[in-house]
Every structure is written in structure tokens, then in C-alpha cells.
Scaffold this motif. Structure first.
Motif, PDB file in Angstrom:
ATOM      1  N   THR A 171       0.820  -1.192   0.000  1.00  0.00           N
ATOM      2  CA  THR A 171       0.000   0.000   0.000  1.00  0.00           C
ATOM      3  C   THR A 171       0.864   1.256   0.000  1.00  0.00           C
ATOM      4  N   LEU A 172       1.920   1.250   0.810  1.00  0.00           N
ATOM      5  CA  LEU A 172       2.786   2.427   0.863  1.00  0.00           C
ATOM      6  C   LEU A 172       3.440   2.671  -0.498  1.00  0.00           C
ATOM      7  N   ALA A 173       3.894   1.612  -1.153  1.00  0.00           N
ATOM      8  CA  ALA A 173       4.502   1.762  -2.481  1.00  0.00           C
ATOM      9  C   ALA A 173       3.493   2.356  -3.463  1.00  0.00           C
ATOM     10  N   TYR A 174       2.255   1.929  -3.360  1.00  0.00           N
ATOM     11  CA  TYR A 174       1.191   2.457  -4.231  1.00  0.00           C
ATOM     12  C   TYR A 174       1.001   3.955  -3.992  1.00  0.00           C
ATOM     13  N   PHE A 175       0.969   4.371  -2.729  1.00  0.00           N
ATOM     14  CA  PHE A 175       0.816   5.793  -2.405  1.00  0.00           C
ATOM     15  C   PHE A 175       1.999   6.601  -2.938  1.00  0.00           C
ATOM     16  N   LEU A 176       3.202   6.084  -2.741  1.00  0.00           N
ATOM     17  CA  LEU A 176       4.393   6.783  -3.221  1.00  0.00           C
ATOM     18  C   LEU A 176       4.395   6.891  -4.744  1.00  0.00           C
ATOM     19  N   TYR A 177       4.026   5.813  -5.413  1.00  0.00           N
ATOM     20  CA  TYR A 177       3.960   5.812  -6.871  1.00  0.00           C
ATOM     21  C   TYR A 177       2.977   6.879  -7.357  1.00  0.00           C
ATOM     22  N   ASN A 178       1.795   6.903  -6.765  1.00  0.00           N
ATOM     23  CA  ASN A 178       0.782   7.884  -7.164  1.00  0.00           C
ATOM     24  C   ASN A 178       1.223   9.305  -6.866  1.00  0.00           C
ATOM     25  N   ASP A 179       1.912   9.501  -5.758  1.00  0.00           N
ATOM     26  CA  ASP A 179       2.403  10.836  -5.420  1.00  0.00           C
ATOM     27  C   ASP A 179       3.458  11.281  -6.431  1.00  0.00           C
ATOM     28  N   MET A 180       4.361  10.379  -6.790  1.00  0.00           N
ATOM     29  CA  MET A 180       5.361  10.705  -7.812  1.00  0.00           C
ATOM     30  C   MET A 180       4.686  11.053  -9.133  1.00  0.00           C
ATOM     31  N   GLU A 181       3.720  10.258  -9.516  1.00  0.00           N
ATOM     32  CA  GLU A 181       3.004  10.478 -10.770  1.00  0.00           C
ATOM     33  C   GLU A 181       2.325  11.855 -10.765  1.00  0.00           C
ATOM     34  N   ARG A 182       1.686  12.193  -9.663  1.00  0.00           N
ATOM     35  CA  ARG A 182       1.001  13.488  -9.538  1.00  0.00           C
ATOM     36  C   ARG A 182       1.993  14.648  -9.627  1.00  0.00           C
ATOM     37  N   ARG A 183       3.093  14.539  -8.888  1.00  0.00           N
ATOM     38  CA  ARG A 183       4.072  15.632  -8.881  1.00  0.00           C
ATOM     39  C   ARG A 183       4.713  15.814 -10.254  1.00  0.00           C
ATOM     40  N   LEU A 184       5.012  14.713 -10.924  1.00  0.00           N
ATOM     41  CA  LEU A 184       5.595  14.815 -12.261  1.00  0.00           C
ATOM     42  C   LEU A 184       4.627  15.512 -13.215  1.00  0.00           C
ATOM     43  N   LYS A 185       3.354  15.134 -13.175  1.00  0.00           N
ATOM     44  CA  LYS A 185       2.360  15.761 -14.055  1.00  0.00           C
ATOM     45  C   LYS A 185       2.175  17.241 -13.726  1.00  0.00           C
ATOM     46  N   GLU A 186       2.081  17.562 -12.428  1.00  0.00           N
ATOM     47  CA  GLU A 186       1.891  18.958 -12.012  1.00  0.00           C
ATOM     48  C   GLU A 186       3.034  19.847 -12.479  1.00  0.00           C
ATOM     49  N   ASN A 187       4.224  19.272 -12.583  1.00  0.00           N
ATOM     50  CA  ASN A 187       5.402  20.040 -12.974  1.00  0.00           C
ATOM     51  C   ASN A 187       5.763  19.843 -14.445  1.00  0.00           C
ATOM     52  N   HIS A 188       4.805  19.306 -15.197  1.00  0.00           N
ATOM     53  CA  HIS A 188       4.936  19.151 -16.650  1.00  0.00           C
ATOM     54  C   HIS A 188       6.157  18.329 -17.054  1.00  0.00           C
ATOM     55  N   VAL A 189       6.442  17.293 -16.269  1.00  0.00           N
ATOM     56  CA  VAL A 189       7.517  16.355 -16.598  1.00  0.00           C
ATOM     57  C   VAL A 189       6.863  15.160 -17.283  1.00  0.00           C
TER      58      VAL A 189
END
Length: 86
Positions: free
Chosen positions: A1-19
């Protein structure tokens, strides 16, 4: 579950910063940064060094909001602790 949360957080931050990279691709880019053990022949003393972050890696850690990782003050502490474990 923690890995899933971290993955989603990374995905969100990358998208928000246009990466335009997936979390897997971002980790691959960051994984190019290497830890090197340096020492003189004939001695047991070793010093740990980290390769300098390139522009793409610096942009990624900024997008992921963990710029402190690229700061010498932070990683030198980590390297010093690692040297004591050698």
C-alpha cells in the motif's frame, strides 16, 4: 500500500510540474547517479563520493519536491554515515 501511495504521489508531482516521464522512467534517470568508493592502492581507507547530478536529475528532484537530496550538505551527512558502516 505504501509503495502504491508513493507511486501515485510521484506520478502526480511529475504531471503537475509538466515532466513527461512515468515514475519508473524518473527513477531510471535518477538511478544514473552513482555512489563511488575511492581509495589509494595498498591502503584500506576508502572515501565515498557521489556523481554530480546532471540537469535532468536536478529538474526531477525539484519536480518531486525533494531538492534537499541534491544539496551537498544533506548527501555528505549520508555518505559520512555510510563510510562508518564500511
Amino acid at each position: 500500500t505504501l509503495a502504491y501511495f508513493l507511486y501515485n504521489d510521484m506520478e502526480r508531482r511529475l504531471k503537475e510540474n509538466h515532466v513527461n516521464l512515468s515514475p519508473e522512467e524518473a527513477l531510471e534517470v535518477l538511478g544514473r547517479c552513482q555512489l563511488n568508493s575511492v581509495g589509494a592502492n595498498g591502503t584500506s581507507q576508502r572515501v565515498l563520493k557521489i556523481t554530480e547530478l546532471d540537469n535532468e536529475q536536478n529538474q526531477l528532484i525539484k519536480a518531486l519536491e525533494c531538492e534537499y537530496i541534491g544539496e551537498a550538505k544533506w548527501y555528505k551527512k549520508v555518505l559520512k554515515k555510510a563510510e562508518t558502516l564500511m
